[in-house]
Design an enzyme around this catalytic site. Structure first.
Site, PDB file in Angstrom:
ATOM      1  N   ASP A  25      64.326  18.589  28.238  1.00  0.00           N
ATOM      2  CA  ASP A  25      65.014  18.240  29.485  1.00  0.00           C
ATOM      3  C   ASP A  25      66.495  18.608  29.407  1.00  0.00           C
ATOM      4  O   ASP A  25      67.102  18.537  28.332  1.00  0.00           O
ATOM      5  CB  ASP A  25      64.853  16.732  29.736  1.00  0.00           C
ATOM      6  N   ASN A  27      67.938  21.526  31.065  1.00  0.00           N
ATOM      7  CA  ASN A  27      68.267  22.945  31.277  1.00  0.00           C
ATOM      8  C   ASN A  27      69.187  23.122  32.486  1.00  0.00           C
ATOM      9  O   ASN A  27      70.175  23.871  32.432  1.00  0.00           O
ATOM     10  CB  ASN A  27      67.001  23.771  31.537  1.00  0.00           C
ATOM     11  N   GLY A  28      68.832  22.433  33.580  1.00  0.00           N
ATOM     12  CA  GLY A  28      69.617  22.581  34.811  1.00  0.00           C
ATOM     13  C   GLY A  28      71.039  22.085  34.616  1.00  0.00           C
ATOM     14  O   GLY A  28      72.013  22.766  34.995  1.00  0.00           O
ATOM     15  N   ARG A  29      71.192  20.911  34.002  1.00  0.00           N
ATOM     16  CA  ARG A  29      72.542  20.360  33.793  1.00  0.00           C
ATOM     17  C   ARG A  29      73.355  21.238  32.845  1.00  0.00           C
ATOM     18  O   ARG A  29      74.550  21.410  33.020  1.00  0.00           O
ATOM     19  CB  ARG A  29      72.440  18.922  33.235  1.00  0.00           C
ATOM     20  N   TRP A  30      72.685  21.784  31.844  1.00  0.00           N
ATOM     21  CA  TRP A  30      73.378  22.676  30.905  1.00  0.00           C
ATOM     22  C   TRP A  30      73.996  23.839  31.681  1.00  0.00           C
ATOM     23  O   TRP A  30      75.156  24.192  31.474  1.00  0.00           O
ATOM     24  CB  TRP A  30      72.380  23.193  29.871  1.00  0.00           C
ATOM     25  N   HIS A  42      67.209  27.638  31.979  1.00  0.00           N
ATOM     26  CA  HIS A  42      65.817  27.793  31.532  1.00  0.00           C
ATOM     27  C   HIS A  42      65.700  28.944  30.524  1.00  0.00           C
ATOM     28  O   HIS A  42      64.965  28.847  29.551  1.00  0.00           O
ATOM     29  CB  HIS A  42      64.890  28.031  32.726  1.00  0.00           C
ATOM     30  N   SER A  70      55.687  20.608  34.638  1.00  0.00           N
ATOM     31  CA  SER A  70      54.830  19.483  35.017  1.00  0.00           C
ATOM     32  C   SER A  70      54.135  19.782  36.342  1.00  0.00           C
ATOM     33  O   SER A  70      54.564  20.673  37.093  1.00  0.00           O
ATOM     34  CB  SER A  70      55.667  18.206  35.150  1.00  0.00           C
ATOM     35  N   TRP A  74      56.280  21.916  40.860  1.00  0.00           N
ATOM     36  CA  TRP A  74      56.087  22.829  42.001  1.00  0.00           C
ATOM     37  C   TRP A  74      56.997  22.446  43.153  1.00  0.00           C
ATOM     38  O   TRP A  74      57.228  23.243  44.063  1.00  0.00           O
ATOM     39  CB  TRP A  74      54.629  22.805  42.467  1.00  0.00           C
ATOM     40  N   LEU A 136      50.753  26.074  12.233  1.00  0.00           N
ATOM     41  CA  LEU A 136      51.168  25.145  13.291  1.00  0.00           C
ATOM     42  C   LEU A 136      50.270  25.268  14.526  1.00  0.00           C
ATOM     43  O   LEU A 136      49.985  26.381  14.980  1.00  0.00           O
ATOM     44  CB  LEU A 136      52.620  25.471  13.695  1.00  0.00           C
ATOM     45  N   LEU A 200      58.952   8.781  30.115  1.00  0.00           N
ATOM     46  CA  LEU A 200      57.858   9.620  29.631  1.00  0.00           C
ATOM     47  C   LEU A 200      57.454  10.649  30.693  1.00  0.00           C
ATOM     48  O   LEU A 200      56.833  11.674  30.369  1.00  0.00           O
ATOM     49  CB  LEU A 200      56.676   8.724  29.249  1.00  0.00           C
ATOM     50  N   SER A 201      57.790  10.396  31.940  1.00  0.00           N
ATOM     51  CA  SER A 201      57.565  11.369  33.026  1.00  0.00           C
ATOM     52  C   SER A 201      56.167  11.977  33.023  1.00  0.00           C
ATOM     53  O   SER A 201      55.991  13.198  33.128  1.00  0.00           O
ATOM     54  CB  SER A 201      58.620  12.493  32.973  1.00  0.00           C
TER      55      SER A 201
HETATM   56  C1  FPP Z   1      63.628  20.457  32.323  1.00  0.00           C
HETATM   57  O1  FPP Z   1      64.991  20.705  32.596  1.00  0.00           O
HETATM   58  C2  FPP Z   1      62.978  21.682  31.926  1.00  0.00           C
HETATM   59  C3  FPP Z   1      61.989  22.304  32.614  1.00  0.00           C
HETATM   60  C4  FPP Z   1      61.438  21.778  33.879  1.00  0.00           C
HETATM   61  C5  FPP Z   1      61.419  23.569  32.168  1.00  0.00           C
HETATM   62  C6  FPP Z   1      61.335  23.740  30.679  1.00  0.00           C
HETATM   63  C7  FPP Z   1      61.338  25.180  30.393  1.00  0.00           C
HETATM   64  C8  FPP Z   1      61.862  25.761  29.292  1.00  0.00           C
HETATM   65  C9  FPP Z   1      62.400  25.022  28.157  1.00  0.00           C
HETATM   66  C10 FPP Z   1      61.923  27.219  29.178  1.00  0.00           C
HETATM   67  C11 FPP Z   1      60.677  27.757  28.577  1.00  0.00           C
HETATM   68  C12 FPP Z   1      59.768  27.934  29.673  1.00  0.00           C
HETATM   69  C13 FPP Z   1      58.476  28.134  29.594  1.00  0.00           C
HETATM   70  C14 FPP Z   1      57.749  28.093  30.870  1.00  0.00           C
HETATM   71  C15 FPP Z   1      57.722  28.364  28.327  1.00  0.00           C
HETATM   72  P1  FPP Z   1      65.525  20.468  34.056  1.00  0.00           P
HETATM   73  O2  FPP Z   1      65.495  21.759  34.785  1.00  0.00           O
HETATM   74  O3  FPP Z   1      64.777  19.358  34.714  1.00  0.00           O
HETATM   75  O4  FPP Z   1      67.011  20.039  33.751  1.00  0.00           O
HETATM   76  P2  FPP Z   1      67.894  19.013  34.575  1.00  0.00           P
HETATM   77  O5  FPP Z   1      67.237  17.670  34.476  1.00  0.00           O
HETATM   78  O6  FPP Z   1      69.208  19.060  33.862  1.00  0.00           O
HETATM   79  O7  FPP Z   1      67.971  19.521  35.979  1.00  0.00           O
END
Ligand code: FPP
Length: 252
Positions: A25, A27-30, A42, A70, A74, A136, A200-201
């Site tokens: 979790d 990616n977007g905030r990063w 991502h 998840s 979508w 693994l 746990l989402s």
């Molecule tokens: C949650 O961060 C992350 C995801 C919904 C996607 C996870 C995907 C990757 C780690 C890249 C690899 C991808 C695949 C399909 C193998 P968020 O976008 O909800 O972050 P935020 O809560 O900061 O907005």
């Protein structure tokens, strides 16, 4: 009891967790904190995933399950969904051969119904190529939701009863576990969630019944070997009792 015993037998309490599950979790905030498009988060998240698979192998972790998309994802803007699907394609297509060479067994969990045909084919090819690998076990949860998985397992169970393959009174925890997407893989010992969220989402609700949890404020694209080692160290300090008494003779 079955789940607890499976987990206990697969993992000595003070050892390396046999199965680690990760909610990747942040990616977007990063990305947003750097003025970058979310998709860039991502992309960097995929690099963190590659690092984590390698680190898990090196640490002797036997199974790694990651939440990559998840069944609720979508609902995100179409451009972000498209980018995530492209990243998934790139990952499975580009990395399978190397993972296979490292003896990694790839499995994909989640609902495949309605997914693009080419993605289903990629899942099947990578699973079939790596099926007999003994290193693994790398499980990618895609279009995954735990409640949905349990509902699908219940449907299979009912169908097996209706068609005479399973007696009604043979329905127990093992029978249901065997019909989950994760069938045959011991339950996670450790669940890690990054980005400071503590939920746990809808991830591995059944399987995480006796898991230890480590929550870290690190955003997923920054996650590296050191963070995995820290989570494993925290896990090793936990006293897993599975509802019984402490092995060290504790009071609770
Ligand atoms: C949650 O961060 C992350 C995801 C919904 C996607 C996870 C995907 C990757 C780690 C890249 C690899 C991808 C695949 C399909 C193998 P968020 O976008 O909800 O972050 P935020 O809560 O900061 O907005």
């Amino acid at each position: 009891m079955d789940a607890a015993n499976d987990t206990a037998s697969s993992c000595p309490d003070r050892g390396v967790p046999a199965h680690v599950a990760v909610i990747m979790d942040g990616n977007g905030r990063w990305a947003e904190s750097r003025g970058l498009p979310r998709v860039e988060g991502h992309r960097r998240g995929l690099e963190a995933l590659r690092r984590t698979v390698r680190a898990a192998e090196d640490l002797g972790i036997r199974a790694l399950t990651v939440y990559s998309f998840s069944s609720e994802n979508w609902r995100r803007p179409a451009a972000e969904v498209t980018a995530l699907l492209m990243l998934l394609r790139r990952f499975i297509r580009g990395d399978t051969v190397e993972l296979h060479a490292r003896n990694v067994r790839i499995r994909v969990i989640g609902d495949r119904a309605g997914l693009p045909e080419d993605i289903i084919a990629l899942f099947e090819e990578s699973e079939s190529l790596t099926r007999n690998n003994s290193g693994l076990v790398f499980q990618v949860a895609f279009n995954y939701g735990s409640r949905d998985e349990i509902v699908r397992a219940v449907r299979r169970t009912v169908q097996d009863v209706a068609e005479g393959r399973l007696a009604l009174d043979a329905i127990d925890e093992t029978a249901l576990s065997e019909r989950l997407d994760t069938a045959g893989i011991p339950d996670p010992d450790l669940v890690i969630r990054t980005s400071g969220e503590m939920r746990l989402s809808n991830f591995l609700l059944w399987q995480a019944a006796y898991a230890e949890f480590v929550f870290t404020p690190v955003l997923w694209p920054d996650f590296d070997r050191r963070h995995l080692e820290e989570a494993v160290a925290a896990y090793r300090g936990r006293d897993r009792r599975y509802g019984g008494l402490s092995a060290a003779g504790g009071q609770n």
